[in-house]
Design an enzyme around this catalytic site. Structure first.
Site, PDB file in Angstrom:
ATOM      1  N   GLY A 102       0.805  -1.222   0.000  1.00 33.72           N
ATOM      2  CA  GLY A 102       0.000   0.000   0.000  1.00 33.72           C
ATOM      3  C   GLY A 102       0.832   1.264   0.000  1.00 33.72           C
ATOM      4  CE  LYS A 124       7.964   7.784  -3.489  1.00 34.01           C
ATOM      5  NZ  LYS A 124       8.525   7.139  -4.693  1.00 34.01           N
ATOM      6  CG  ASP A 136       9.451   8.618   8.700  1.00 37.87           C
ATOM      7  OD1 ASP A 136       9.196   8.415   7.506  1.00 37.87           O
ATOM      8  OD2 ASP A 136      10.588   8.890   9.121  1.00 37.87           O
ATOM      9  N   GLY A 137       6.526   7.564   6.942  1.00 39.44           N
ATOM     10  CA  GLY A 137       5.785   8.065   5.784  1.00 39.44           C
ATOM     11  C   GLY A 137       6.383   9.277   5.111  1.00 39.44           C
ATOM     12  NE  ARG A 194       3.789   9.037  -6.688  1.00 36.17           N
ATOM     13  CZ  ARG A 194       4.424   7.894  -6.469  1.00 36.17           C
ATOM     14  NH1 ARG A 194       5.598   7.670  -7.034  1.00 36.17           N
ATOM     15  NH2 ARG A 194       3.906   6.968  -5.698  1.00 36.17           N
ATOM     16  CG  ASP A 271       5.133  -2.991  -4.677  1.00 35.68           C
ATOM     17  OD1 ASP A 271       5.831  -3.978  -4.946  1.00 35.68           O
ATOM     18  OD2 ASP A 271       5.571  -2.000  -4.069  1.00 35.68           O
ATOM     19  CG  ASN A 272       7.529  -0.345  -7.233  1.00 34.89           C
ATOM     20  OD1 ASN A 272       6.746   0.254  -6.515  1.00 34.89           O
ATOM     21  ND2 ASN A 272       8.730  -0.719  -6.815  1.00 34.89           N
ATOM     22  CG  ASP A 281       6.288   3.664  -6.889  1.00 31.85           C
ATOM     23  OD1 ASP A 281       5.888   4.812  -6.625  1.00 31.85           O
ATOM     24  OD2 ASP A 281       5.666   2.646  -6.573  1.00 31.85           O
TER      25      ASP A 281
END
Length: 522
Positions: A102, A124, A136-137, A194, A271-272, A281
């Site tokens: 995710g 992002k 931490d994102g 993006r 996932d990319n 990505d």
């Protein structure tokens, strides 16, 4: 032109697909959902580093209020009443099923109607989500500069990609272990905005199939057909098969284009992989310098080199097989999916052969033997030829004289002259066949040169160039980011004032961190 904020909101993805029933922002497994609502983290002291004026022109929008724009693309303020969200997907990483992944550091902040198309705006590095897996994102400046510049560079090269609207310094520090060697250190934080018509990945289908949420799998497939492949008609088993064929075709075209310019993605996990065949990505990517089919820019991939340059076509087929497995519950027949997979390799090889002929200025690809192309690749490898310089110089100088051709080889080789000279006779043999093919075609020299220059870029974003821009940006100087942005807007043009960037990688960059191998750390 209108301001971005005058454009109409139209939440398609978040309006039509199932949402996470839990709105608490904590790391967890998200069930029965394609996304989770989540808010961005406000940055401490955001600063607009750069924005894509070309993209804004394409979308027919302009920045009428810089503060308002900065607040949006930094995550400091929402877009009107839009509920931001992070997407749920799974994926195979380095060939192994990783389960739920995710958007761990990406948050969609708007879905807008621009030029009669719905564009998803995504930040992002704007904070944690339920998919952050305890991280931490956030994102750091070095990786954000690379993603921002490369997204737009790829578009200008004519390669399908997500786009980058802006780059912002957050004013906050983010701790990262850049080399994964147990030495974490604080770095400057950043956010890239993006945009894309879709951020749906192969893994978006994989997670639903793995959880046997076939009702949601059907919803996602139907949504994808409705909004991105509407020409296929109303959903049915046959249309799901055609959807897979369209995705396979788009993926194949993207990989051929990567090979054409010498681009190595570095992290071709499922996932990319975009359902639209977009490059997505930008992590530890790189451009071939000395030609090496075994090269990967990813330190994590150094042992097995799964995502090396020469393996990108095979990996794309493997990834498509995982997508086919995920779509199977909607079709319940393996044969039509397998037929598409079976023809993929042959179609890729044919497309690749034609592309290589185009790079060489040969328009009659059906008359060019495969051995001629494979011999070229062997020569490029043995002589450590700079992929971009060689083909561009070959485009410029059309004299059918071996001595002049040999100067091109020497000038683009990373070997010392006396070592390169050892390969002279194999090159002479290859060049003789090359001349024969050219004379057989009897094409106008100027026309051939124009076609070659439109296929072989003069400028690409070499890793050392990006690193120089990062070094300056970390000191607060964004001039080099802008210079490279301007350079990469017109990669096929001569740009005499930018000639310094048409050169081999400097020796100091051969093993420098950020200039050769990179990690997934961001």
């Amino acid at each position: 032109m209108d301001s971005l904020f005058d454009k109409k909101l139209n939440p398609q993805f978040s309006g039509e697909l199932p949402a996470d029933s839990i709105e608490e922002n904590g790391a967890r497994q998200v069930q029965e959902a394609c996304f989770s609502f989540v808010e961005t983290k406000k940055p401490g002291n955001p600063e607009l580093v750069h924005h894509s004026t070309s993209l804004m022109k394409e979308l027919e929008i302009e920045m009428k209020d810089e503060v308002q724009f900065l607040n949006l693309v930094s995550g400091a303020a929402p877009f009107k009443d839009f509920k931001s969200y992070a997407m749920c997907y799974g994926g195979h990483q380095f060939g192994s099923w990783a389960g739920q992944l995710g958007d761990g550091r990406a948050i969609n902040i708007a879905e807008l109607e621009l030029n009669e198309e719905n564009w998803k705006f995504q930040l992002k590095g704007s904070g944690p989500t339920p998919y952050s897996r305890g991280a931490d994102g956030f994102a750091v400046l070095r990786s954000s500069v690379r993603e921002y510049l490369c997204s737009e560079a790829m578009h200008n090269l004519g390669i399908a990609t997500t786009r980058a609207l802006s780059l912002v310094k957050t004013g906050d520090l983010v701790t990262r272990d850049m080399l994964y060697d147990g030495n974490p250190a604080p770095e400057q934080g950043a956010v890239v905005c993006r945009i894309s018509p879709s951020f749906i990945r192969f893994g978006s289908f994989e997670i639903l199939a793995a959880r046997r949420e076939n009702h949601n799998l059907k919803k996602l497939a139907d949504y994808t057909i409705k909004h991105h492949y509407s020409s296929l008609g109303e959903p049915s088993k046959e249309v799901y098969v055609q959807l897979f064929k369209e995705v396979a075709d788009a993926t194949r075209k993207m990989i051929v284009d990567w090979q054409r310019v010498g681009f190595v993605h570095g992290v071709m996990n499922t996932d990319n992989m975009s359902i639209l065949g977009l490059t997505i990505d930008y992590g530890p990517y790189g451009w071939l310098e000395d030609y090496d089919p075994g090269w990967t820019p990813n330190t994590t991939d150094l042992r097995n080199k799964r995502y090396r340059f020469g393996n990108q076509a095979s990996v794309s087929l493997w990834n498509l097989t995982q997508l086919a497995n995920s779509l199977y519950p909607l079709i319940e027949e393996a044969e039509p999916l397998q037929a598409i997979l079976d023809e993929y390799r042959a179609l890729f090889l044919a497309d690749y052969h034609e592309m290589m002929c185009q790079k060489l200025g040969l328009s009659q690809a059906d008359k060019v033997k495969d051995d001629f192309i494979s011999d070229l690749e062997k020569n490029l490898t043995k002589t450590e030829i700079d992929y971009t310089l060689f083909f561009r110089e070959l485009s410029n100088k059309q004299e059918l004289d071996f001595d002049k051709f040999w100067n091109i080889v020497l000038n683009s080789s990373y070997l010392k002259k006396e070592i390169a000279d050892e390969q002279q006779e194999v090159w002479r043999t290859w060049f003789g066949q090359f001349v024969t093919y050219i004379l057989q075609e009897n094409e106008n020299r100027d026309e051939r040169e124009a076609k070659m220059k439109a296929t072989n870029p003069k400028y690409v974003l070499r890793n050392y160039m990006a690193q120089l821009a990062i070094d300056e940006a970390e000191k607060g100087d964004y001039g080099l980011i802008d210079e490279l942005y301007q350079l990469l807007e017109k990669p096929y043009e001569e740009q005499p004032k930018m000639e310094k960037w048409f050169a081999k990688r400097p020796e100091w960059a051969r093993n420098k961190v950020g200039c050769s191998m990179l990690s997934c750390s961001s």
